[in-house]
Design a protein around this motif. Structure first.
Motif, PDB file in Angstrom:
ATOM      1  N   ILE A 186      12.129  17.718  20.821  1.00  0.00           N
ATOM      2  CA  ILE A 186      12.792  17.109  21.836  1.00  0.00           C
ATOM      3  C   ILE A 186      12.380  17.687  23.161  1.00  0.00           C
ATOM      4  CG2 ILE A 186      15.143  16.939  22.781  1.00  0.00           C
ATOM      5  CD1 ILE A 186      16.033  17.435  20.092  1.00  0.00           C
ATOM      6  N   VAL A 187      11.992  16.682  23.964  1.00  0.00           N
ATOM      7  CA  VAL A 187      11.309  17.070  25.133  1.00  0.00           C
ATOM      8  C   VAL A 187      12.119  16.825  26.194  1.00  0.00           C
ATOM      9  CG1 VAL A 187       9.387  16.783  26.788  1.00  0.00           C
ATOM     10  CG2 VAL A 187       8.871  16.549  24.353  1.00  0.00           C
ATOM     11  N   VAL A 188      12.590  17.997  26.881  1.00  0.00           N
ATOM     12  CA  VAL A 188      13.363  17.784  28.436  1.00  0.00           C
ATOM     13  C   VAL A 188      12.242  17.937  29.330  1.00  0.00           C
ATOM     14  CG1 VAL A 188      15.351  18.707  29.427  1.00  0.00           C
ATOM     15  CG2 VAL A 188      15.335  18.726  27.005  1.00  0.00           C
ATOM     16  N   GLY A 189      12.329  17.101  30.378  1.00  0.00           N
ATOM     17  CA  GLY A 189      11.435  17.003  31.542  1.00  0.00           C
ATOM     18  C   GLY A 189      11.966  17.214  32.643  1.00  0.00           C
TER      19      GLY A 189
ATOM     20  N   THR B 244      12.018  11.738  21.183  1.00  0.00           N
ATOM     21  CA  THR B 244      13.011  11.784  21.880  1.00  0.00           C
ATOM     22  C   THR B 244      12.971  12.691  23.124  1.00  0.00           C
ATOM     23  OG1 THR B 244      14.447  12.087  19.862  1.00  0.00           O
ATOM     24  CG2 THR B 244      15.380  12.985  22.022  1.00  0.00           C
ATOM     25  N   ALA B 245      13.131  12.337  24.047  1.00  0.00           N
ATOM     26  CA  ALA B 245      12.782  12.974  25.595  1.00  0.00           C
ATOM     27  C   ALA B 245      13.956  12.844  26.614  1.00  0.00           C
ATOM     28  CB  ALA B 245      11.724  12.275  26.234  1.00  0.00           C
ATOM     29  N   LEU B 246      14.343  13.688  27.234  1.00  0.00           N
ATOM     30  CA  LEU B 246      15.407  13.430  28.111  1.00  0.00           C
ATOM     31  C   LEU B 246      14.767  14.243  29.622  1.00  0.00           C
ATOM     32  CD1 LEU B 246      18.036  15.412  26.061  1.00  0.00           C
ATOM     33  CD2 LEU B 246      17.703  12.754  26.226  1.00  0.00           C
TER      34      LEU B 246
ATOM     35  N   ARG C  39      16.432  27.542  37.783  1.00  0.00           N
ATOM     36  CA  ARG C  39      17.481  28.146  36.665  1.00  0.00           C
ATOM     37  C   ARG C  39      18.526  26.938  36.169  1.00  0.00           C
ATOM     38  NH1 ARG C  39      17.352  31.739  38.937  1.00  0.00           N
ATOM     39  NH2 ARG C  39      17.538  33.756  38.649  1.00  0.00           N
ATOM     40  N   ALA C  40      18.933  26.255  37.141  1.00  0.00           N
ATOM     41  CA  ALA C  40      20.083  25.197  36.738  1.00  0.00           C
ATOM     42  C   ALA C  40      19.110  24.212  35.446  1.00  0.00           C
ATOM     43  CB  ALA C  40      20.126  24.172  37.757  1.00  0.00           C
ATOM     44  N   TRP C  41      18.057  23.858  35.755  1.00  0.00           N
ATOM     45  CA  TRP C  41      17.425  23.058  34.516  1.00  0.00           C
ATOM     46  C   TRP C  41      17.073  23.911  33.338  1.00  0.00           C
ATOM     47  CZ3 TRP C  41      11.688  23.525  33.462  1.00  0.00           C
ATOM     48  CH2 TRP C  41      11.323  22.750  32.638  1.00  0.00           C
ATOM     49  N   VAL C  42      16.604  25.007  33.394  1.00  0.00           N
ATOM     50  CA  VAL C  42      16.697  25.992  31.958  1.00  0.00           C
ATOM     51  C   VAL C  42      18.052  26.197  31.492  1.00  0.00           C
ATOM     52  CG1 VAL C  42      16.046  28.094  31.316  1.00  0.00           C
ATOM     53  CG2 VAL C  42      14.267  27.065  32.939  1.00  0.00           C
ATOM     54  N   GLU C  43      18.957  26.576  32.306  1.00  0.00           N
ATOM     55  CA  GLU C  43      20.405  26.753  31.648  1.00  0.00           C
ATOM     56  C   GLU C  43      20.805  25.306  31.027  1.00  0.00           C
ATOM     57  OE1 GLU C  43      21.148  29.659  30.967  1.00  0.00           O
ATOM     58  OE2 GLU C  43      19.660  30.494  32.018  1.00  0.00           O
ATOM     59  N   GLU C  44      20.652  24.392  31.782  1.00  0.00           N
ATOM     60  CA  GLU C  44      21.077  23.141  31.324  1.00  0.00           C
ATOM     61  C   GLU C  44      20.562  22.794  29.963  1.00  0.00           C
ATOM     62  OE1 GLU C  44      21.175  18.161  32.612  1.00  0.00           O
ATOM     63  OE2 GLU C  44      20.201  19.846  33.640  1.00  0.00           O
TER      64      GLU C  44
ATOM     65  N   ALA D 129      22.852  22.788  26.238  1.00  0.00           N
ATOM     66  CA  ALA D 129      22.628  21.537  25.651  1.00  0.00           C
ATOM     67  C   ALA D 129      22.140  21.799  24.212  1.00  0.00           C
ATOM     68  CB  ALA D 129      21.751  20.552  26.368  1.00  0.00           C
ATOM     69  N   PHE D 130      20.971  22.394  24.002  1.00  0.00           N
ATOM     70  CA  PHE D 130      20.196  22.671  22.689  1.00  0.00           C
ATOM     71  C   PHE D 130      20.208  24.040  22.001  1.00  0.00           C
ATOM     72  CE2 PHE D 130      18.498  19.294  25.252  1.00  0.00           C
ATOM     73  CZ  PHE D 130      18.711  17.909  24.408  1.00  0.00           C
ATOM     74  N   GLY D 131      20.958  24.808  22.606  1.00  0.00           N
ATOM     75  CA  GLY D 131      21.236  26.031  21.987  1.00  0.00           C
ATOM     76  C   GLY D 131      19.999  27.109  22.201  1.00  0.00           C
ATOM     77  N   GLY D 132      19.139  26.844  23.020  1.00  0.00           N
ATOM     78  CA  GLY D 132      18.032  27.759  23.112  1.00  0.00           C
ATOM     79  C   GLY D 132      16.976  26.715  23.760  1.00  0.00           C
TER      80      GLY D 132
END
Length: 187
Positions: free
Chosen positions: A22-25, A46-48, A62-67, A71-74
């Motif tokens: 799952i890639v979160v960009g 799956t990419a978000l 920080r907001a990106w990493v914490e989001e 959302a994905f538990g780590g």
């Protein structure tokens, strides 16, 4: 993954998603990031894409990493690909452009690495950074300046005392699993 809108970032996003990640960009070019997300979805992955990410701004990172972590538990892998550069011929490029490139390259890696590290330690994850071979062979085709890979290489070669490790980029793909995370490092 920061910097998902073009080149190595888009290719890596498609590759990781094809492998089941799952890639979160995140990228300043948010609309282009959404295009990458659509390409991944069309290919069955799956990419978000979160909102615009300024990889040089600690609050944005920080907001990106914490989001992502919430959302994905780590987080298992931080692929720090975002960069900023201004090309130009040596005889015409303003020093301001050169300085922008030299600052933006490390400044787009450090905040994400620092903020994501606690999550990566918990998951025994890793940080992937990429670079160009331009510092090794120069830019013969366009006679422009934009070499920061050698500057970043020195920070990549400093070993970490505990996971995650930071691996040096190489001209060829390299498989590494010394921190419990098998990943291809593209250079």
């Amino acid at each position: 993954m920061s910097g998902t809108t073009r080149g190595q970032g888009r290719a890596a996003t498609l590759w990781f998603a094809a492998e089941g990640a799952i890639v979160v960009g995140g990228d300043l070019r948010h609309e282009s990031g959404l295009k990458t997300q659509r390409l991944v979805t069309k290919a069955g992955g799956t990419a978000l894409t979160s909102g615009p990410l300024d990889a040089t701004d600690e609050d944005s990172v920080r907001a990106w990493v914490e989001e992502v972590a919430d959302a994905f538990g780590g987080i298992d892998i931080l692929y720090a690909n975002a960069n900023a550069f201004r090309f130009g011929a040596v005889d015409t490029q303003p020093y301001e452009y050169f300085g922008c490139t030299m600052r933006a390259e490390p400044d787009s890696v450090w905040p994400a690495a620092q903020v994501a590290r606690p999550h990566l330690v918990r998951s025994r994850g890793c940080i992937v950074t990429v670079g160009s071979t331009a510092d090794l062979i120069g830019s013969l085709t366009n006679k422009r300046t934009a070499s920061t890979s050698s500057r970043l290489r020195s920070s990549r070669e400093v070993p970490s005392s505990s996971p995650p490790t930071r691996r040096p980029a190489s001209p060829a793909p390299t498989l590494s699993s010394d921190s419990g995370c098998s990943s291809v490092v593209l250079g």
